[in-house]
Design a protein around this motif. Structure first.
Motif, PDB file in Angstrom:
ATOM      1  N   GLN A  89       0.827  -1.202   0.000  1.00 18.79           N
ATOM      2  CA  GLN A  89       0.000   0.000   0.000  1.00 18.79           C
ATOM      3  C   GLN A  89       0.864   1.256   0.000  1.00 18.79           C
ATOM      4  O   GLN A  89       0.634   2.186  -0.781  1.00 18.79           O
ATOM      5  N   VAL A 135      -5.211  -4.488  -0.554  1.00 17.39           N
ATOM      6  CA  VAL A 135      -4.329  -3.370  -0.895  1.00 17.39           C
ATOM      7  C   VAL A 135      -5.161  -2.146  -1.241  1.00 17.39           C
ATOM      8  O   VAL A 135      -4.864  -1.027  -0.807  1.00 17.39           O
ATOM      9  N   ARG A 137      -5.571  -0.368  -3.971  1.00 11.57           N
ATOM     10  CA  ARG A 137      -4.939   0.674  -4.778  1.00 11.57           C
ATOM     11  C   ARG A 137      -5.029   0.280  -6.252  1.00 11.57           C
ATOM     12  O   ARG A 137      -4.803  -0.863  -6.612  1.00 11.57           O
TER      13      ARG A 137
END
Length: 371
Positions: A89, A135, A137
């Motif tokens: 991240q 995550v 993202r």
């Protein structure tokens, strides 16, 4: 800015760092390398995280936090996920500017599914979706090995809109199957109305391990003819893979997908650290300069190239015939291409599995200490 690494970028080669750790993130080392070394992405694998978590003291408080979050009886693999997801991240956030500036081509960070799942297609799909969601993202890439189970999983992961780094690619046959999985995944994603321009993929073709194995066999032959072929198979294999790429993506099938926003699956040169000290330490970088590719390097190789690397003109035009001749000569000496490449993939999986087992053991031990 100037220098070999910047010249690589100017030549159309994306430079990715093959390393990540909590100390690299917390110290600002990664952020500094974005400008000093033109870093445009980050790749990780079980060995990288095993070494980082077992040796980097910055993980001690992180592991204590993970135990507090997940509970004293948490499975070590759950704790590993918490640690690695947090690292990825933060790396994704550090590379967000690159991701936006390149419209999603670069700025990517790869996180691999557990090697325990290498022969479990459904488990790989579940893990890929779970890790991508954790995550959270856009610029994360989920790494999946090019095993039979991985090739089954890849279209279904892409279909879900998740970008994929296909790892442990060695042979041309494996690579063709990887491209087939990629195109199938894009076609399924398009059927569901997905934005194909948001899906990216690379095929990670390993380089130095090919030379290490074939050189070992050439040395065993002990002839002048065999000695003359040392150190040429890794580059030759990549060049033939590039030829296949140029053929399969110059097709009506891909043109239909491209019209809907699809991107070419880029070739990523992996395992670029030279294993034989007799060879130039930058040979797997200088020898594979061609636009539209990625070269992911360990820091040692990156520093060597920044110091004395050379950026030639495009290395692919005219190189295919010589690459064919190289493997013809190897075959003439009794070296079986398919057998070598299958062996290398099996050994690669075994090495990552061993690293994963080591990591699980380390985290289990430190979990007990934290409790």
């Amino acid at each position: 800015m100037s220098g070999p690494l910047h010249s690589l970028s100017e030549a159309g080669v994306s430079v990715w760092l093959d390393d990540l750790s909590r100390s690299r993130l917390d110290s600002g080392s990664l952020a500094a390398m974005l400008s000093s070394h033109s870093i445009a992405g980050v790749t990780t694998n079980p060995t990288i995280f095993a070494q980082a978590i077992s040796q980097d003291p910055a993980y001690e408080p992180r592991l204590a936090e993970a135990v507090a979050t997940a509970g004293a009886e948490a499975d070590p693999e759950e704790l590993i996920d918490l640690l690695t997801v947090a690292d990825v991240q933060d790396a994704c956030d550090a590379l967000r500017g690159v991701y936006e500036r390149t419209e999603g081509i670069d700025g990517r960070v790869s996180l691999e599914v557990s090697p325990v799942l290498a022969h479990d297609g459904e488990g790989t799909i579940e893990a890929a979706k779970r890790l991508a969601a954790a995550v959270g993202r856009e610029n994360v890439m989920i790494k999946i090995p090019a095993t039979e189970a991985g090739l089954y999983a890849i279209p279904r992961v892409l279909e879900a809109g998740i970008s994929v780094n296909v790892t442990l690619v060695f042979s041309l046959d494996q690579y063709r199957k990887v491209v087939e999985a990629y195109l199938t995944g894009l076609e399924r994603a398009r059927e569901h109305g997905a934005d194909l321009s948001s899906i990216a993929s690379v095929a990670s073709v390993f380089v130095s391990r090919v030379d290490a194995e074939i050189d070992r066999r050439l040395d065993a032959l002990g002839t002048e003819e065999a000695a003359a072929l040392r150190g040429g198979a890794g580059l030759a294999n990549c060049r033939l893979t590039h030829r296949v790429q140029s053929q399969v993506f110059d097709s009506e099938r891909f043109r239909v997908l491209a019209a809907a926003g699809a991107r070419i699956q880029r070739l990523l040169w992996a395992s670029t650290g030279v294993k034989d000290p007799a060879y130039p330490d930058t040979m797997y970088v200088s020898g594979l300069v061609t636009p539209g590719t990625v070269n992911t390097m360990p820091e040692k190789t990156m520093e060597a190239f920044a110091d004395h690397g050379e950026v030639p003109a495009d290395t692919m035009p005219g190189a295919y015939a010589a690459a064919d001749a190289h493997f013809d000569a190897l075959a003439g000496l009794g070296i079986d291409y398919a057998e070598v490449m299958d062996r290398l993939q099996t050994e690669g999986l075994e090495k990552f599995s061993a690293s994963w087992t080591e990591l699980v053991d380390v985290v289990a031990s430190r979990r007990a200490d934290a409790v």
